[in-house]
Design an enzyme around this catalytic site. Structure first.
Site, PDB file in Angstrom:
ATOM      1  N   ASP A  97       0.857  -1.184   0.000  1.00 32.17           N
ATOM      2  CA  ASP A  97       0.000   0.000   0.000  1.00 32.17           C
ATOM      3  C   ASP A  97       0.899   1.242   0.000  1.00 32.17           C
ATOM      4  OD1 ASP A  97      -2.267   1.549   0.213  1.00 32.17           O
ATOM      5  OD2 ASP A  97      -2.571   1.201   2.346  1.00 32.17           O
TER       6      ASP A  97
ATOM      7  N   GLU B 295       2.743   5.108  -3.887  1.00 30.05           N
ATOM      8  CA  GLU B 295       2.767   6.087  -5.008  1.00 30.05           C
ATOM      9  C   GLU B 295       4.132   6.760  -5.127  1.00 30.05           C
ATOM     10  OE1 GLU B 295       0.366   5.836  -2.659  1.00 30.05           O
ATOM     11  OE2 GLU B 295      -0.908   4.685  -4.008  1.00 30.05           O
TER      12      GLU B 295
ATOM     13  N   ARG C 238      -1.239  -0.945  -4.599  1.00 30.93           N
ATOM     14  CA  ARG C 238      -2.102   0.209  -4.866  1.00 30.93           C
ATOM     15  C   ARG C 238      -1.590   0.994  -6.070  1.00 30.93           C
ATOM     16  NH1 ARG C 238      -3.805   4.297  -0.173  1.00 30.93           N
ATOM     17  NH2 ARG C 238      -1.881   5.375  -0.718  1.00 30.93           N
TER      18      ARG C 238
END
Ligand SMILES: *[C@@H]1O[C@H](CO)[C@@H](O)[C@H](O)[C@H]1NC(C)=O
Ligand SMILES: *[C@@H]1O[C@H](CO)[C@@H](O)[C@H](O)[C@H]1NC(C)=O
Ligand SMILES: *[C@@H]1O[C@H](CO)[C@@H](O)[C@H](O)[C@H]1NC(C)=O
Ligand SMILES: *[C@@H]1O[C@H](CO)[C@@H](O)[C@H](O)[C@H]1NC(C)=O
Ligand SMILES: *[C@@H]1O[C@H](CO)[C@@H](O)[C@H](O)[C@H]1NC(C)=O
Ligand SMILES: *[C@@H]1O[C@H](CO)[C@@H](O)[C@H](O)[C@H]1NC(C)=O
Ligand SMILES: CC(=O)N[C@H]1CO[C@H](CO)[C@@H](O)[C@@H]1O
Length: 905
Positions: free
Chosen positions: A498, A501, A571
């Site tokens: 997770d 990014e 993610r």
């Protein structure tokens, strides 16, 4: 190498496909022809089996200066390409004309209130001139030179253009700096052998479509601003993720940003992953796709012409064009470049349960026990960050989660699996000597540095953190060792990555954004996106690749630890991610709207080569209701990746938390999923082998039926199973579209004979509509508590006959977890078919795996007349026949590993 002469003609006429007498000399390549016409026009045409024309377009040059207004006004609004796309800038006539562009404000735009730009390029805006064109083995190469400065700094004067026809169906067009190297994405494109190619399927009528026409706006290639625009042959455009939108994109002046970002899914925001790939359905029902291989922050502007503009702030323009001609082939051809997805372990297709805030290992364990108690299928239990000590990776909260190792042991004893979350941010605030991951990471220099060469510090769940640099092989080794140490305490089976990014709760870093050119690009994309930039030079280029690189490190570590197929959900994602992980659609809300959005999200990831995808069933944040969660469990039973996940401080939403009626409905939905796992698994095998989609948009199967182009409230599993969920509250019916043909109710075999129409169907709260497409054979299996049980249960084969009384299906079967089972030949592959009232099962490949599985029941839907006699391998057999034309032959006890035939007359 043959140098190529400029021709004298001024003709801009497009030569017809196969025409040899055009005013220009085609380069001698079997499939690719290029003509260089007058006025700097370059045209590249791909002649596919003599029927397809593909045109790159022209790159031209003329005098610079303020264009006369009359010329500006004459440009139709839809064809106005934005010359001043900078956000947060009020474009004045002065600013606009300083760029040599046309300024026509809203009054002059005939009162239009849409996003028609006020400042746009005149047709003769200066750009690059092509010269020095030479033939290469696969195409051509030439130089593009710019004589006048453009308005972005460090405009590159001389570019190299190469156009290569890499396969019969794939064109590679690359524009780079001719003199010095620039950032390129380290994607290894596998060499394509003729053998591996998908067959070219000729269209019934010639395809003379111009796929790209780049003549309407200038090419830009400055150090930190690259732009190219093209007209599109239709408005049916898909892909371009990760964004929350309808599956079919709006071209109404719609700008999409690409910058991996931690934000709850919101329309028009750039989300967690970056996929610069689109697929277009042309007006003839043929499809093509375009992939821009570039990892920098970018933007795609769509306008109703229809047209598309790519803008990126780094790298090179590296395009792959896939010619299809059908959408399935486009997606396969795309995955030939980025790589085919990994084969998931069989248990990964079971049901997963998770929440943030179980609070303790015992509460987590209690949930698992309740699921078992109600005999609701579950293969994997997960934990979110609350299992950790202070949210630090590779730690366990010994107070609350002390029993975690025992719980995992108990899961394993029951044939179940454990998956936990890991975030990339490594806490940097623990006393030296107390937190191995950070201490050791520092020692080995595995963290991303700031401009002073110190680890860059941001902030995530554990507080201040450093970020592992997954582009460094040393980091992979350090990551493996961390996982190994943790695995010896908590023997997890899969990993959920997770926040990759990577997310940062601070502006850039603890020191804010740097003053350097990389944190302040002249073309600032969406400020919300650049805000999350971590300010090292490499990160500018690597940010969008972070989730991919972490998944790669994690997959290779899991393989080393378990020597089985890795199971990873990530993610953040980037093209080729499917090789390493699946994806969930992020932190949704428990709302009807969010449930509906999950379908276009899932279908988009099918296009991106990440078939293992699903949304948080019942919604992540906010409070779900029993009705919503029931409907969502029904839909979620058909996500390729099926996980119910909840946030902290909300009511429990696992199936046992609801009333007996809701619980039973949820259980039944999961039992249907578990019944269909042999079919789902076989679809994943096809995805792994050649890039077929698993959750499939309707138009992939019905590309000539325009009514299917905008459907994103229904979807197919493979070619044969149509799912029509209820997405609205308070209704006991649903309207679904049925493409022309025969469809059979999954449960009863009742026939829907559609002329291509919307049908209203009963959909009480305990029912999800499922229909089998004519001509399909579905392998199903009696469900069980978990896949370890269901995999051994007897099978039921369901054949749904076509109008001509035929059907086809297949089954891929292996031990469900070995690495490279297919490559090593450790699998069974069966083909089922029905022709002339005979069902046959043919074993095309066999190993021991399938011998203990039996086929118990054959059900045939659509048997027009009651048979008088049924034989199994020539021997008469009892059967039943219902008036809705369903034939059932039971108690077969046939071994799956031997071919058999069943006949009725
Ligand atoms: C094409 O060939 C000519 C002659 O060899 C050479 O001067 C020129 O640089 C070549 N063009 C490119 C793009 O390499
Ligand atoms: C490209 O588009 C322009 C503008 O519509 C048109 O005039 C031109 O013919 C097109 N070129 C090709 C090759 O279709
Ligand atoms: C968890 O349950 C076990 C057995 O029921 C018990 O011994 C243990 O104390 C519990 N742990 C916590 C942290 O509540
Ligand atoms: C960061 O700096 C450390 C020394 O402070 C060095 O060992 C390491 O290689 C650097 N990392 C990167 C990614 O440059
Ligand atoms: C389905 O409808 C078509 C067109 O009305 C008809 O020709 C066909 O026989 C029907 N098929 C069945 C199985 O009812
Ligand atoms: C169906 O099976 C029979 C017997 O194995 C075979 O001869 C035939 O070619 C198969 N048909 C199709 C369409 O696969
Ligand atoms: C967590 C959260 O709130 N997520 C988003 C889910 O999607 C809706 C729109 O569909 C957003 O408004 C929410 O912010």
């Amino acid at each position: 190498m043959k140098s190529y002469q400029k021709l004298t003609t001024d003709s801009t006429q497009v030569p017809e496909a196969g025409e040899d007498n055009v005013d220009g000399r085609p380069l001698c390549h079997q499939k690719l022809s290029a003509w260089w016409l007058g006025g700097g026009l370059l045209m590249v045409a791909a002649l596919l089996s003599g029927v397809t024309v593909w045109v790159l377009g022209q790159i031209w040059w003329s005098q610079h200066g303020t264009p006369p207004l009359a010329k500006c006004v004459s440009i139709p609004e839809d064809l106005r390409f934005d010359c001043y796309p900078e956000r947060n800038t009020v474009v004045t006539q002065e600013l606009c004309e300083a760029r040599g562009c046309c300024f026509v404000d809203s009054e002059q735009s005939s009162g239009s209130t849409n996003g028609v730009p006020w400042c746009f390029y005149p047709p003769d805006f200066p750009s690059y001139t092509l010269g020095s064109v030479n033939e290469t083995e696969l195409g051509l190469v030439g130089f593009l030179t710019r004589k006048a400065k453009a308005y972005y700094p460090k405009d590159i004067e001389k570019l190299q253009l190469s156009v290569e026809f890499e396969t019969d169906t794939r064109l590679h067009v690359k524009i780079t700096d001719a003199t010095s190297p620039r950032n390129e994405v380290p994607l290894e494109v596998p060499p394509v052998t003729k053998k591996a190619e998908t067959p070219y399927i000729p269209l019934s009528s010639p395809r003379r479509t111009v796929l790209l026409n780049t003549t309407m706006a200038p090419l830009f290639f400055a150090d930190q601003f690259l732009q190219i625009s093209t007209l599109l042959p239709s408005s049916y455009l898909y892909g371009l993720g990760e964004h929350r939108s309808n599956f079919l994109h709006s071209l109404e002046w719609n700008t999409l940003t690409f910058w991996a970002r931690d934000v709850p899914p919101t329309e028009s925001f750039n989300l967690y992953g970056v996929h610069p790939f689109y697929l277009v359905m042309e007006k003839t029902g043929a499809a093509h796709g375009v992939f821009l291989l570039n990892s920098n922050a970018m933007e795609v502007a769509l306008q109703p012409a229809p047209a598309l503009t790519w803008r990126t702030i780094g790298g090179v323009l590296d395009f792959y064009i896939f010619l299809g001609p059908d959408p399935n082939l486009v997606v396969q051809q795309y995955q030939q470049v980025i790589g085919f997805p990994a084969m998931p372990p069989y248990w990964g297709l079971g049901f997963h349960l998770c929440r943030w805030g179980y609070g303790s290992s015992n509460e987590t364990w209690e949930t698992v026990k309740a699921m078992r108690n109600f005999q609701i299928p579950q293969d994997a239990q997960w934990n979110d960050i609350d299992y950790m000590e202070g949210y630090r990776d590779f730690t366990v909260d010994s107070q609350k989660f002390g029993a975690l190792p025992q719980m995992v042991e108990d899961l394993h004893k029951h044939g179940q699996y454990y998956v936990m979350i890991l975030d990339p941010g490594i806490s940097s605030t623990q006393p030296p000597g107390s937190y191995w991951p950070y201490d050791e990471g520092l020692k080995r220099g595995v963290f991303i540095n700031n401009t002073q060469g110190e680890p860059l510090i941001g902030k995530v769940w554990p507080g201040l953190t450093a970020y592992p640099d997954f582009s460094n092989p040393d980091t992979h080794q350090w990551w493996l060792e961390n996982l190994n140490r943790f695995h010896s305490i908590v023997p997890f089976d899969g990993i959920w990555i997770d926040m990759n990014e990577p997310s940062d709760f601070m502006d850039g870093s603890s020191e804010g954004c740097s003053q350097g050119k990389l944190d302040n690009p002249p073309y600032g994309l969406n400020p919300c996106s650049t805000r999350e930039s971590i300010g090292t030079s490499a990160h500018y280029n690597l940010h969008n690749l972070y989730g991919l690189m972490e998944a790669k490190a994690t997959a290779s570590a899991l393989i080393k630890l378990r020597e089985k197929r890795p199971f990873i959900i990530s993610r953040s994602t980037f093209p080729s991610q499917g090789k390493y992980s699946g994806h969930w659609l992020g932190d949704n809300r428990s709302s009807w709207k969010d449930m509906a959005w999950s379908i276009p999200g899932m279908l988009s990831f099918s296009l991106f080569g990440i078939p293992l995808v699903g949304a948080d069933i019942c919604g992540f944040s906010g409070s779900t209701s029993e009705e919503l969660c029931t409907r969502w469990m029904q839909l979620g039973a058909f996500y390729p990746f099926s996980r119910n996940h909840n946030t902290q401080d909300e009511k429990a939403q696992d199936p046992p938390a609801f009333s007996p009626a809701a619980r039973t409905t949820m259980k039944e939905a999961l039992e249907i999923r578990y019944s269909l796992l042999p079919y789902l698994y076989s679809l994943f095998h096809r995805a792994h082998l050649q890039g077929d989609t698993v959750a499939r948009p309707l138009f992939f199967e019905f590309p000539k039926d325009v009514a299917t182009y905008s459907i994103d409230k229904q979807f197919l599993w493979g070619r044969g199973l149509l799912v029509t969920p209820v997405l609205d509250p308070g209704v006991d019916w649903v309207v679904g579209y049925f493409p022309r043909g025969l469809w059979y109710d999954y449960y009863t075999g009742s026939l829907v004979n559609s002329s291509g129409e919307n049908l209203k169907m009963a959909a009480p709260l305990d029912h999800i509509n499922l229909h089998i497409r004519e001509g399909t054979i579905l392998p199903t299996q009696k469900p069980g508590c978990c896949t370890v049980i269901s995999r051994g249960n007897p099978m039921r084969l369901i054949a749904a006959l076509s109008q001509n009384a035929n059907a086809w299906g297949d089954l891929y079967w292996d031990d469900g977890e070995s690495l490279d089972a297919f490559a090593k030949g450790d699998y069974s592959y069966l083909v089922f078919n029905v022709t002339q009232n005979t069902f046959t099962s043919a074993v095309l490949h066999s190993n021991v795996e399938a011998t203990h599985v039996t086929v118990d029941v054959l059900t045939v839907y659509g048997v027009g007349e009651e048979p008088k006699i049924v034989t199994v391998n020539g021997k008469e057999w009892p059967f039943s026949y219902l008036t809705n034309q369903v034939l059932t032959v039971s108690d077969l006890q046939l071994s799956l590993s031997q071919g058999f035939s069943i006949q009725w007359k």
